[in-house]
Design an enzyme around this catalytic site. Structure first.
Site, short mmCIF file in Angstrom:
data_model
loop_
_atom_site.label_atom_id
_atom_site.label_comp_id
_atom_site.label_asym_id
_atom_site.label_seq_id
_atom_site.Cartn_x
_atom_site.Cartn_y
_atom_site.Cartn_z
N ARG A 169 23.58 40.25 34.63
CA ARG A 169 23.71 40.86 35.96
C ARG A 169 23.66 42.37 35.76
O ARG A 169 24.22 42.90 34.80
CB ARG A 169 25.04 40.45 36.59
CG ARG A 169 25.02 39.00 37.06
CD ARG A 169 26.33 38.65 37.71
NE ARG A 169 26.55 39.45 38.91
CZ ARG A 169 27.74 39.92 39.28
NH1 ARG A 169 28.80 39.70 38.55
NH2 ARG A 169 27.87 40.61 40.38
N GLU A 173 23.18 34.59 25.26
CA GLU A 173 23.20 35.37 24.01
C GLU A 173 23.62 36.78 24.36
O GLU A 173 22.82 37.61 24.79
CB GLU A 173 21.82 35.35 23.36
CG GLU A 173 21.43 33.95 22.89
CD GLU A 173 20.05 33.50 23.35
OE1 GLU A 173 19.27 34.33 23.80
OE2 GLU A 173 19.78 32.30 23.27
N GLN A 216 22.70 35.83 35.49
CA GLN A 216 22.11 35.24 36.70
C GLN A 216 20.87 34.45 36.31
O GLN A 216 20.22 34.78 35.31
CB GLN A 216 21.77 36.31 37.72
CG GLN A 216 20.83 37.37 37.19
CD GLN A 216 20.73 38.58 38.11
OE1 GLN A 216 21.08 38.49 39.27
NE2 GLN A 216 20.27 39.70 37.57
#
Lengths: 203, 436
Positions: A118, A145, A164
């Site tokens: 995000r 990751e 997201q």
């Protein structure tokens, strides 16, 4: 490429062929993406355990390694931490952590997922290494990751929405002869550096 | 060697061992309190100057025991057991094991959770040490090999009750007096001699009679229950009932999975040298009978939801189908009903009684498991607003067992989905501000 907007995302989630569950708040579904929350397991590379990542060594192990050594190398590569809700996990600059999403995911055959950090978190230096592609038909948690590219440590708490996923329509048949290497994972797993198709090009 | 020097040396050793535990990452929450209690106990031993060698010996004993408690700190590694389940056990334990001291103020026990190589255990510190004990320890032990097997963890209902029976006030005294009174008023459980009469009666199965005959040949006399073993049988039966009323039918399912002997020849097996547990046939008969009395032998899901109804019926049949004959029935229906009523009253005080899921919820959970999704009840409305339901662990477990009954080859995966569901449920409860 057609990306699903909020109304289509809601429609597909309600229909049930697309599963991203649980959705804990309505603002988790954005204009054209769904926020993913961090789960409770962290895998961090155990620096003392490996000198470097080497496809040659991976090939050698694959061809003539002892099962015990292959499994031990795999297991000992990472330190595994479980962190309950409301507990802190510090990600230091330059560190990489593999973390599961809290959500269980199931993508239908006609959708492809792209996972990114995000932007709020990206501005703090938190990167979801590279955009992760989630294949059509995938089922399981999504491995995030996480890398801290900033100068100061970042405190992470399970349940925070940090990533997201955007979903794009795919045309054509998406089934393939071999299944993906991660089948319904419940937590992050280490990938195969060298697959069967890589053997001819690795010395 | 001067005893006082040895004592001082031992105090320093135990203190160092405690200090060393801080190197380890452990949890979940509450472990700091456990550490503090250990530190407090050492400090109080240090502050007490022994008046004679007897007191030195008592302090050395306390230190030895303390060293054992301390060694468990390092075993509380979060990655080795299902911590959402552990949280629930901690919550239940704190409610049922809180004691009132002489000032009537409540004293919570210190719940410490570890994973070890052997079976399920809940160990209650029955005697606070002579020096410096402030809060009792309760150690909950998960079997290390069953990390994700949350369906089997329902057996903790039985183990927790053992801890309750060891403690002294509140729920423990209700179980000890009210419930035991209900089951021992008459019949085979009335006394050690009545139990002996039942065991040695000609109605006993051949296997039991053979065991008794072998015992007679070996010892030269007939078998008689002593008071200690008789009381142990009562404890086992009360603990089984407690577990059932705490976790519902999932408890019976876990009980059967873990305890039913693989060979029918062992269903009535009794170790007459150390008969601490009634034979499996007796325990199962009581639990299955209790299921019927409570009404849990009837499916929650109506026939209209065909597949789910079939799956639930299959589980109930699996749980209640064994019939070990009238000899295995130690309690009359009226006594059992009374015992259930009294245990329920003790659980009701803390709102811990098992409450079955609604038909709609159970149907939803079973369908999710069939679709290989964690069994939670979470959806969104047309505007994308979440609709989240609070589910108790035992309700999720029940759905898991129902799914397993129709998919016996998926036991591990069913457990993993339920374990994942417990984690997600905890997140749901945090978001909806519901204490779980």
């Amino acid at each position: 490429m057609t990306i699903l907007g909020r109304s289509k995302l809601i429609q597909r989630l309600r229909k049930g062929d697309l599963v991203i569950s649980p959705i804990l708040s309505s603002d988790q579904i954005g204009a054209a993406s769904i926020d993913l929350r961090m789960g409770n397991v962290f895998l961090m590379v155990r620096a003392r355990g490996s000198s470097h990542v080497d496809p040659v060594a991976a090939k050698a192990a694959l061809i003539k390694g002892k099962q015990h050594d292959i499994e031990a190398d795999k297991r000992q590569k990472h330190e595994r931490y479980e962190v309950p809700f409301k507990s802190k996990f510090l990600l230091h600059p330059g560190s990489l952590a593999l973390v599961p999403s809290l959500e269980w995911m199931r993508l239908p055959r006609d959708l492809l997922g792209t996972v990114t950090a995000r932007s709020t978190w990206a501005r703090e230096g938190l990167s979801i290494a590279t955009a992760t592609l989630i294949e059509p038909g995938y089922e399981g948690i999504v491995t995030l990751e996480l890398a801290n590219l900033g100068q100061i440590p970042i405190a992470l708490y399970p349940g925070l929405s940090i990533a997201q996923i955007a979903l794009a329509k795919v045309t054509g048949d998406t089934r393939r002869p071999n299944e993906g290497q991660f089948r319904r994972p419940f937590e992050p797993e280490q990938g195969k550096i060298v697959g069967a198709s890589d053997l001819p090009i690795v010395p | 060697m001067v005893p006082l020097h040895r004592l001082r040396e031992e105090i320093a050793n135990v203190e160092r061992a405690l200090h060393e535990t801080l190197r380890f990452e452990y949890g979940p929450e509450g472990t700091e309190d456990y550490h503090e209690e250990c530190a407090g106990r050492i400090q109080e031993i240090k502050n007490t100057y022994p008046l004679d060698e007897e007191e030195i010996a008592a302090q050395l004993d306390d230190l030895e025991l303390l060293a054992t408690w301390i060694s468990l700190i390092e075993r509380a590694h979060l990655g080795e057991f299902s911590w959402p389940f552990a949280y629930e056990l901690r919550r239940i334990s704190e409610l049922v094991l809180t004691e009132r001291n002489l000032n009537k103020s409540p004293t919570k026990p210190l719940i410490h959770i570890v994973a070890e190589g052997d079976g399920y255990k809940a160990v209650f510190e029955s005697q606070v040490p002579s020096f410096g004990g402030r809060r009792r320890f309760v150690i909950i032990v998960f079997p290390r090999a069953l990390k994700h097997h949350v369906l089997l963890h329902a057996i903790f209902g039985h183990e927790l009750c053992h801890a309750v029976l060891f403690s002294s006030m509140g729920t423990p005294s209700i179980l000890k007096t009210n419930v035991l009174e209900a089951i021992t008023s008459s019949g085979p459980l009335q006394s050690a001699s009545a139990l002996t009469t039942w065991l040695t009666s000609s109605r006993a199965p051949k296997l039991v009679q053979n065991t008794l005959n072998r015992y007679k040949k070996k010892s030269g006399g007939g078998y008689h229950f002593d008071q200690d073993h008789y009381e142990k049988w009562l404890d086992e039966l009360v603990c089984d009932l407690f577990g059932l009323l705490l976790f519902g039918p999932s408890f019976l399912a876990a009980h059967k999975w873990l305890l039913r002997p693989p060979s029918d020849a062992r269903l009535y097996q009794i170790n007459l040298t150390y008969p601490t547990h009634p034979p499996y046939a007796v325990r199962h008969t009581m639990l299955a009978q209790a299921m019927r009395l409570i009404g849990w032998d009837q499916p929650i899901i109506s026939k209209r939801a065909r597949n789910s109804h079939k799956a639930e019926t299959r589980l109930i049949t699996e749980l209640t189908k064994d019939n070990f004959g009238p000899w295995a029935q130690l309690l009359s229906p009226s006594k059992l009903r009374e015992a259930i009523k009294r245990i329920n009253a003790a659980l009701e005080e803390h709102k811990l009684n098992y409450s079955p899921p609604s038909q709609k919820t159970l149907d939803c959970l079973i369908k999710r498991l069939a679709e290989k999704l964690p069994p939670i009840e979470a959806s969104i409305d047309t505007k994308g607003r979440p609709r989240l339901t609070h589910l108790h662990i035992a309700q999720i477990l029940y759905a898991g067992w129902v799914h397993w009954a129709s998919n016996p080859n998926e036991f591990f995966m069913t457990n993993r989905f339920c374990d994942q569901a417990l984690l997600q449920q905890r997140a749901i409860d945090q978001f909806t501000n519901r204490p779980s």
